[in-house]
Design a protein around this motif. Structure first.
Motif, short mmCIF file in Angstrom:
data_model
loop_
_atom_site.label_atom_id
_atom_site.label_comp_id
_atom_site.label_asym_id
_atom_site.label_seq_id
_atom_site.Cartn_x
_atom_site.Cartn_y
_atom_site.Cartn_z
N UNK A 61 0.86 -1.18 0.00
CA UNK A 61 0.00 0.00 0.00
C UNK A 61 0.90 1.23 0.00
N UNK A 62 1.01 1.88 -1.14
CA UNK A 62 2.00 2.95 -1.23
C UNK A 62 3.38 2.36 -1.05
N UNK A 63 4.09 2.79 0.01
CA UNK A 63 5.40 2.23 0.32
C UNK A 63 5.37 1.33 1.55
N UNK A 64 4.17 1.07 2.05
CA UNK A 64 4.03 0.17 3.21
C UNK A 64 3.77 -1.25 2.72
N UNK A 65 4.62 -2.15 3.14
CA UNK A 65 4.52 -3.54 2.70
C UNK A 65 4.18 -4.44 3.89
N UNK A 66 3.04 -5.13 3.78
CA UNK A 66 2.64 -6.12 4.77
C UNK A 66 3.19 -7.47 4.27
N UNK A 67 4.18 -7.98 4.94
CA UNK A 67 4.93 -9.13 4.45
C UNK A 67 4.65 -10.37 5.29
#
Length: 257
Positions: A61-67
């Motif tokens: 999401x944008x530059x936020x990565x849920x990994x």
């Protein structure tokens, strides 16, 4: 204003919101800033005597990565460095890239660089996630089987690589000779000579690929994204507008003759 003109303006008004909602895209149509989901299967490097497996998922999401990374079958009781590698071909290296070291055929991290690229993000359990933490062995998952979940902020370059299917997940740490520990049977690590090669050689690898978001099931078990629906609506609106404009011009031409 005649009816055709009114219809044209109505079609234009309906089209404008759809166009505004469509996010800027890369050349292949992938959104630059919208939600993107990626997935890969992590396959073992058999040349490194690895039999483990795993999966990796990323919701960007944008530059936020849920990994999320799930693995099993790795060396028990040992830390396993893991990263997003970016900037090369966006694929895992073939086993043929391996070289003979200490009389044994093995594949080290440097062998894979032309294929998966350099470290873009270190998937640490806490703290820094930059390439500088690439060998922060005290902040990587430990064990033969684990599930890693963390939300991190990635750089613009890594976000772009993820969105353009040019990012690869690599999990490191092998037990080449099967003695239950990282030792020097393959010599020193190509990344840090103070570590044994077994500690940093790649174990599992998978090329991340985008999957559909805002899922609507398609006819063959696939999905269509909300963005795809928006684009389709915009195209339909454009067609309607073009048809209305053509009718309007014909009517004006007919009325002036």
């Amino acid at each position: 204003m005649n009816k055709i003109t009114a219809a044209s303006l109505a079609a234009l008004a309906a089209l404008a919101p759809a166009v505004a909602l469509a996010p800027p895209a890369l050349a292949d149509g992938t959104p630059r800033h919208g939600d993107v989901k990626l997935h890969t299967t992590l396959n073992p490097f058999k040349v490194n005597k690895v039999t483990g497996s795993g999966t990796a998922m990323v919701h960007l999401e944008g530059n936020r990565a849920h990994v999320t990374v799930k693995v099993r079958g790795l060396l028990a009781g040992a830390p396993h460095a893991q990263h997003f590698h970016v900037g090369a071909k966006g694929v895992c290296p073939p086993e043929s890239a391996a070289k003979v070291r200490n009389g044994k055929l093995s594949l080290n991290t440097t062998d894979g660089l032309p294929f998966y690229g350099a470290i873009g993000t270190s998937l640490t359990t806490s703290g820094d996630t930059s390439p500088a933490s690439g060998l922060a062995v005290d902040r990587f998952p430990v064990g033969s089987e684990y599930t890693y979940k963390r939300t991190i902020t990635v750089t613009d370059d890594v976000a772009k690589s993820l969105r353009s299917d040019n990012a690869v997940v690599v999990v490191h740490g092998i037990d080449y000779n099967g003695n239950g520990e990282y030792d020097g049977n393959l010599g020193p690590s190509d990344l840090d000579p103070s570590l044994p090669a077994e500690a940093t050689n790649p174990a599992l690898c998978g090329a991340l690929r985008t999957t559909a978001t805002g899922a609507v099931k398609g006819g063959q078990g696939g999905t269509q994204t909300d963005q795809s629906a928006t684009i389709a609506a915009a195209a339909g609106g454009a067609l309607l507008l073009g048809t209305a404009s053509t009718l309007y011009l014909r009517r004006r031409t007919g009325s002036t003759n």
